[in-house]
Design a protein around this motif. Structure first.
Motif, mmCIF file in Angstrom:
data_model
loop_
_atom_site.group_PDB
_atom_site.id
_atom_site.type_symbol
_atom_site.label_atom_id
_atom_site.label_comp_id
_atom_site.label_asym_id
_atom_site.label_seq_id
_atom_site.Cartn_x
_atom_site.Cartn_y
_atom_site.Cartn_z
ATOM 1 N N ARG A 26 46.448 61.052 71.866
ATOM 2 C CA ARG A 26 47.544 61.755 72.532
ATOM 3 C C ARG A 26 48.558 60.732 73.014
ATOM 4 N NH1 ARG A 26 46.182 67.305 74.644
ATOM 5 N NH2 ARG A 26 44.217 67.729 73.658
ATOM 6 N N ARG A 29 53.809 62.265 76.706
ATOM 7 C CA ARG A 29 54.800 63.325 76.511
ATOM 8 C C ARG A 29 56.129 62.993 77.153
ATOM 9 N NH1 ARG A 29 52.087 69.191 77.492
ATOM 10 N NH2 ARG A 29 50.378 69.034 76.032
ATOM 11 N N ARG A 42 53.837 71.158 74.175
ATOM 12 C CA ARG A 42 52.975 71.318 73.005
ATOM 13 C C ARG A 42 53.705 71.969 71.844
ATOM 14 N NH1 ARG A 42 47.382 74.046 74.805
ATOM 15 N NH2 ARG A 42 46.548 72.119 75.603
#
Length: 85
Positions: A26, A29, A42
């Protein structure tokens, strides 16, 4: 609320329906573009701009909490109230 108070969330990480149970990389973000800070959802929506990286992180955390509550209400069809210990 029963899921929270009963300890279900402490049992370990959850997997979304349809996701395989393997480890995924990951990336962060939160990112900077043209001197301003953004976060990615997402669904690949870009949210921002924010003046500071910390503000983008705070808004991302708020967004995730809001989405989790909305999903929980959709599943259970009820609202959550606080319990005294």
């Amino acid at each position: 609320c029963e899921r929270f108070w009963g300890g279900e969330f402490a049992a370990g990480p959850k997997h979304r329906s349809g996701d395989t149970r393997r480890s995924h990389f990951r990336s962060d973000r939160v990112y900077q573009a043209d001197g301003e800070w953004y976060f990615m959802t997402r669904e690949q929506a870009q949210v921002g701009p924010f003046q500071k990286k910390e503000e983008a992180h705070e808004m991302l955390a708020s967004f995730i909490s809001t989405m989790a509550l909305a999903g929980d209400r959709q599943v259970t069809g009820s609202s959550c109230t606080a319990r005294s210990a």
